[in-house]
Motif scaffolding. Structure first.
Motif, PDB file in Angstrom:
ATOM      1  N   VAL A  50      73.778   4.420 -12.662  1.00 46.14           N
ATOM      2  CA  VAL A  50      74.699   5.556 -12.815  1.00 46.14           C
ATOM      3  C   VAL A  50      75.971   5.051 -13.513  1.00 46.14           C
ATOM      4  CG1 VAL A  50      75.694   7.571 -11.684  1.00 46.14           C
ATOM      5  CG2 VAL A  50      73.796   6.386 -10.600  1.00 46.14           C
ATOM      6  N   PRO A  51      75.912   4.714 -14.785  1.00 49.88           N
ATOM      7  CA  PRO A  51      77.067   4.117 -15.466  1.00 49.88           C
ATOM      8  C   PRO A  51      78.292   5.026 -15.507  1.00 49.88           C
ATOM      9  CG  PRO A  51      75.337   4.715 -17.029  1.00 49.88           C
ATOM     10  CD  PRO A  51      74.744   4.834 -15.671  1.00 49.88           C
ATOM     11  N   GLU A  52      78.057   6.338 -15.423  1.00 49.02           N
ATOM     12  CA  GLU A  52      79.206   7.250 -15.467  1.00 49.02           C
ATOM     13  C   GLU A  52      80.194   6.982 -14.339  1.00 49.02           C
ATOM     14  OE1 GLU A  52      75.653   9.850 -16.909  1.00 49.02           O
ATOM     15  OE2 GLU A  52      75.999   8.110 -15.622  1.00 49.02           O
ATOM     16  N   LEU A  53      79.699   6.573 -13.172  1.00 50.70           N
ATOM     17  CA  LEU A  53      80.584   6.355 -12.023  1.00 50.70           C
ATOM     18  C   LEU A  53      81.353   5.036 -12.131  1.00 50.70           C
ATOM     19  CD1 LEU A  53      78.337   7.583  -9.057  1.00 50.70           C
ATOM     20  CD2 LEU A  53      80.273   8.763 -10.110  1.00 50.70           C
ATOM     21  N   TYR A  54      81.064   4.280 -13.164  1.00 50.61           N
ATOM     22  CA  TYR A  54      81.766   3.004 -13.350  1.00 50.61           C
ATOM     23  C   TYR A  54      82.526   2.968 -14.684  1.00 50.61           C
ATOM     24  CZ  TYR A  54      79.019   1.610  -9.338  1.00 50.61           C
ATOM     25  OH  TYR A  54      78.473   1.547  -8.073  1.00 50.61           O
ATOM     26  N   ASP A  55      82.583   4.107 -15.346  1.00 48.87           N
ATOM     27  CA  ASP A  55      83.354   4.225 -16.591  1.00 48.87           C
ATOM     28  C   ASP A  55      84.760   4.718 -16.243  1.00 48.87           C
ATOM     29  OD1 ASP A  55      84.317   4.579 -19.132  1.00 48.87           O
ATOM     30  OD2 ASP A  55      82.932   6.192 -19.683  1.00 48.87           O
ATOM     31  N   PHE A  56      85.581   3.805 -15.752  1.00 46.44           N
ATOM     32  CA  PHE A  56      86.892   4.186 -15.225  1.00 46.44           C
ATOM     33  C   PHE A  56      87.867   4.601 -16.325  1.00 46.44           C
ATOM     34  CE2 PHE A  56      85.049   1.096 -12.255  1.00 46.44           C
ATOM     35  CZ  PHE A  56      84.952   1.901 -11.134  1.00 46.44           C
ATOM     36  N   GLN A  57      87.573   4.240 -17.565  1.00 48.90           N
ATOM     37  CA  GLN A  57      88.465   4.609 -18.658  1.00 48.90           C
ATOM     38  C   GLN A  57      88.112   5.988 -19.228  1.00 48.90           C
ATOM     39  OE1 GLN A  57      91.094   2.746 -19.546  1.00 48.90           O
ATOM     40  NE2 GLN A  57      90.485   1.286 -17.932  1.00 48.90           N
ATOM     41  N   GLY A  58      86.813   6.289 -19.309  1.00 52.77           N
ATOM     42  CA  GLY A  58      86.398   7.526 -19.969  1.00 52.77           C
ATOM     43  C   GLY A  58      86.023   8.660 -19.035  1.00 52.77           C
ATOM     44  N   GLN A  59      85.867   8.413 -17.736  1.00 53.17           N
ATOM     45  CA  GLN A  59      85.399   9.449 -16.816  1.00 53.17           C
ATOM     46  C   GLN A  59      86.346   9.575 -15.620  1.00 53.17           C
ATOM     47  OE1 GLN A  59      82.701  11.322 -17.313  1.00 53.17           O
ATOM     48  NE2 GLN A  59      81.652  10.222 -18.952  1.00 53.17           N
ATOM     49  N   ASP A  60      86.376  10.782 -15.071  1.00 52.75           N
ATOM     50  CA  ASP A  60      87.055  10.997 -13.789  1.00 52.75           C
ATOM     51  C   ASP A  60      85.998  10.750 -12.718  1.00 52.75           C
ATOM     52  OD1 ASP A  60      88.320  11.866 -11.510  1.00 52.75           O
ATOM     53  OD2 ASP A  60      89.082  13.722 -12.381  1.00 52.75           O
ATOM     54  N   VAL A  61      85.855   9.477 -12.327  1.00 51.02           N
ATOM     55  CA  VAL A  61      84.750   9.091 -11.462  1.00 51.02           C
ATOM     56  C   VAL A  61      84.837   9.757 -10.091  1.00 51.02           C
ATOM     57  CG1 VAL A  61      84.360   6.927 -12.691  1.00 51.02           C
ATOM     58  CG2 VAL A  61      85.958   6.986 -10.763  1.00 51.02           C
ATOM     59  N   GLU A  62      86.030   9.970  -9.580  1.00 49.85           N
ATOM     60  CA  GLU A  62      86.162  10.629  -8.273  1.00 49.85           C
ATOM     61  C   GLU A  62      85.651  12.065  -8.346  1.00 49.85           C
ATOM     62  OE1 GLU A  62      90.106  10.385  -6.783  1.00 49.85           O
ATOM     63  OE2 GLU A  62      90.077   8.193  -6.602  1.00 49.85           O
ATOM     64  N   PHE A  63      85.921  12.740  -9.468  1.00 54.23           N
ATOM     65  CA  PHE A  63      85.440  14.115  -9.662  1.00 54.23           C
ATOM     66  C   PHE A  63      83.911  14.136  -9.733  1.00 54.23           C
ATOM     67  CE2 PHE A  63      84.246  17.420 -12.875  1.00 54.23           C
ATOM     68  CZ  PHE A  63      84.488  18.526 -12.087  1.00 54.23           C
ATOM     69  N   LEU A  64      83.332  13.208 -10.482  1.00 57.83           N
ATOM     70  CA  LEU A  64      81.875  13.181 -10.613  1.00 57.83           C
ATOM     71  C   LEU A  64      81.197  12.912  -9.275  1.00 57.83           C
ATOM     72  CD1 LEU A  64      81.367  11.244 -13.975  1.00 57.83           C
ATOM     73  CD2 LEU A  64      81.368  13.708 -13.588  1.00 57.83           C
ATOM     74  N   TRP A  65      81.770  11.998  -8.506  1.00 51.29           N
ATOM     75  CA  TRP A  65      81.191  11.718  -7.196  1.00 51.29           C
ATOM     76  C   TRP A  65      81.311  12.927  -6.274  1.00 51.29           C
ATOM     77  CZ3 TRP A  65      77.702   9.060  -5.005  1.00 51.29           C
ATOM     78  CH2 TRP A  65      77.664   8.899  -3.614  1.00 51.29           C
ATOM     79  N   ALA A  66      82.405  13.646  -6.407  1.00 50.45           N
ATOM     80  CA  ALA A  66      82.601  14.858  -5.598  1.00 50.45           C
ATOM     81  C   ALA A  66      81.549  15.919  -5.935  1.00 50.45           C
ATOM     82  CB  ALA A  66      83.999  15.414  -5.808  1.00 50.45           C
ATOM     83  N   LEU A  67      81.142  15.968  -7.210  1.00 52.61           N
ATOM     84  CA  LEU A  67      80.106  16.936  -7.592  1.00 52.61           C
ATOM     85  C   LEU A  67      78.778  16.603  -6.921  1.00 52.61           C
ATOM     86  CD1 LEU A  67      80.765  17.393 -11.430  1.00 52.61           C
ATOM     87  CD2 LEU A  67      81.702  18.697  -9.504  1.00 52.61           C
TER      88      LEU A  67
END
Length: 386
Positions: A50-67
């Motif tokens: 799940v690379p999106e949850l570790y892309d701290f520069q390009g993604q709002d990882v807390e928001f994605l995890w909340a989804l």
């Protein structure tokens, strides 16, 4: 999270945040891929999976995890089991996410991804594996998922692939069918055009199956009478009516357009001492045009459909009045069986047959009375000769 629900779980609408651009969309597709592959729908959260949850520069990882958490707590599509983490780790590190298979219809609805037919999947895989067996590389089978009782998709594809080997020698379509499809000689009958598309060159080896007709020759040869049913044919043959050659048509067999072509019809004669050569000369030559040609069958839609089909080979053919008049009398007297009795399968109205007597008298009577009468009801003494 804001979401919409209905009373029916299978009709749950997607969350207002639902988008193909977000992580849940990709993960649900992945879970469905796993289901279709026969695997348990599951993922362990790591930077690789799940690379999106570790892309701290390009993604709002807390928001994605909340989804994802919303799909667990609010929609009950996922079960998330969190791992123990150190203070410096993300709360979702090594979490195990399980998709609940009973939510597959909802996920497919949200993703607009209809369920795949396992038969079609196996069909495509096997077809690709044996494509070199076909002259057209199997193209004619790609969108034709033909089913055969007791055979898997792979077995059916392999059966079609065997046709090329079998057609190294001439044979009939029925023989080919029996040799390739578990002894079923009739399986390929509705698929002859498909066989020819798969093997355009080898299909030249297919031997055309001749039409077989049983004949009682009358003397002199002046009138050909086709009879639909066996019992009535034998009654007329035994009567040896002067001038009438009786032909057992056995339903539609004699209606084939090729029945008048030499080599395309085979005859069995009940009285072989008669003038067989003269009959064949008239049948295959032009002399048949000068003969009177009639048909007598059941007074029902199917029988008159046979009459209509026979007129393609014998354009002068007419309904035989001596046999149909007694049937018509029975029908008009209420002695027919109803079309809805369940005795016969539903029969479509043939419309116009081209025979004036059938079109103006017999068919209107059937439509009016909504009933049928079978020719076996008529005895020899009932026949109303001119």
């Amino acid at each position: 999270m804001t979401h919409s629900t209905t009373a029916n779980p299978s009709k749950i609408g997607p969350p207002v945040w639902w988008s193909p651009e977000l992580l849940p969309w990709r993960l649900l597709h992945r879970f469905l891929d796993q289901l279709e592959a026969g695997r348990r729908p599951y993922i362990k959260v790591t930077p690789k999976t799940v690379p999106e949850l570790y892309d701290f520069q390009g993604q709002d990882v807390e928001f994605l995890w909340a989804l994802l958490d919303d799909l667990d707590r609010q929609y009950h599509m996922l079960t998330i089991k969190r791992a123990r983490v150190a203070p410096q780790q993300e709360p979702y590190d090594n979490a195990q996410i399980y998709f609940l298979p009973d939510k597959e219809p909802v996920a497919r609805q949200w993703l607009n991804r209809p369920a795949l037919d396992p038969y079609a999947i196996t069909w495509a895989h096997e077809l690709q594996r044996v494509s070199d067996k076909f002259e057209d590389a199997g193209d004619a089978l790609k969108n034709r998922h033909i089913r055969a009782k007791g055979m898997s998709a792979a077995q059916v594809v392999r059966a079609f692939a065997r046709i090329g080997d079998e057609l190294q020698q001439p044979m009939s379509l029925r023989a080919l069918s029996a040799r390739c499809f578990a002894g079923d000689s009739k399986f390929l009958e509705p698929h002859e055009s498909l066989v020819r598309a798969l093997y355009p060159a080898l299909s030249q080896q297919l031997q055309v199956r001749p039409v077989m007709l049983v004949v009682h020759l009358g003397q002199p040869l002046t009138h050909l009478l086709f009879v639909e049913n066996q019992d009535t044919f034998l009654m007329l043959a035994e009567a040896n009516l002067p001038g009438i050659t009786v032909i057992y048509s056995a339903g539609f067999r004699a209606s084939a357009a090729r029945v008048r072509e030499p080599g395309q019809a085979v005859f069995s004669f009940l009285n072989p001492q008669a003038d067989i050569a003269g009959f064949k000369q008239a049948w295959f030559g032009g002399e048949a045009r000068s003969l009177r040609v009639s048909f007598w069958g059941d007074l029902d839609y199917a029988g008159l459909a046979i009459l209509k089909a026979l007129r393609q080979s014998f354009t002068q053919l007419q309904a035989w009045r001596p046999g149909y008049e007694p049937l018509l009398q029975r029908l008009n007297s209420g002695l027919g069986h109803t079309q809805a009795s369940g005795v016969k399968n539903p029969q479509p109205d043939p419309g116009v047959t081209g025979c004036e007597y059938a079109d103006t008298v017999l068919l209107p009577a059937i439509r009016r009375e909504q009933s049928y009468a079978d020719q076996e009801a008529v005895t020899l003494s009932d026949l109303l000769f001119d």
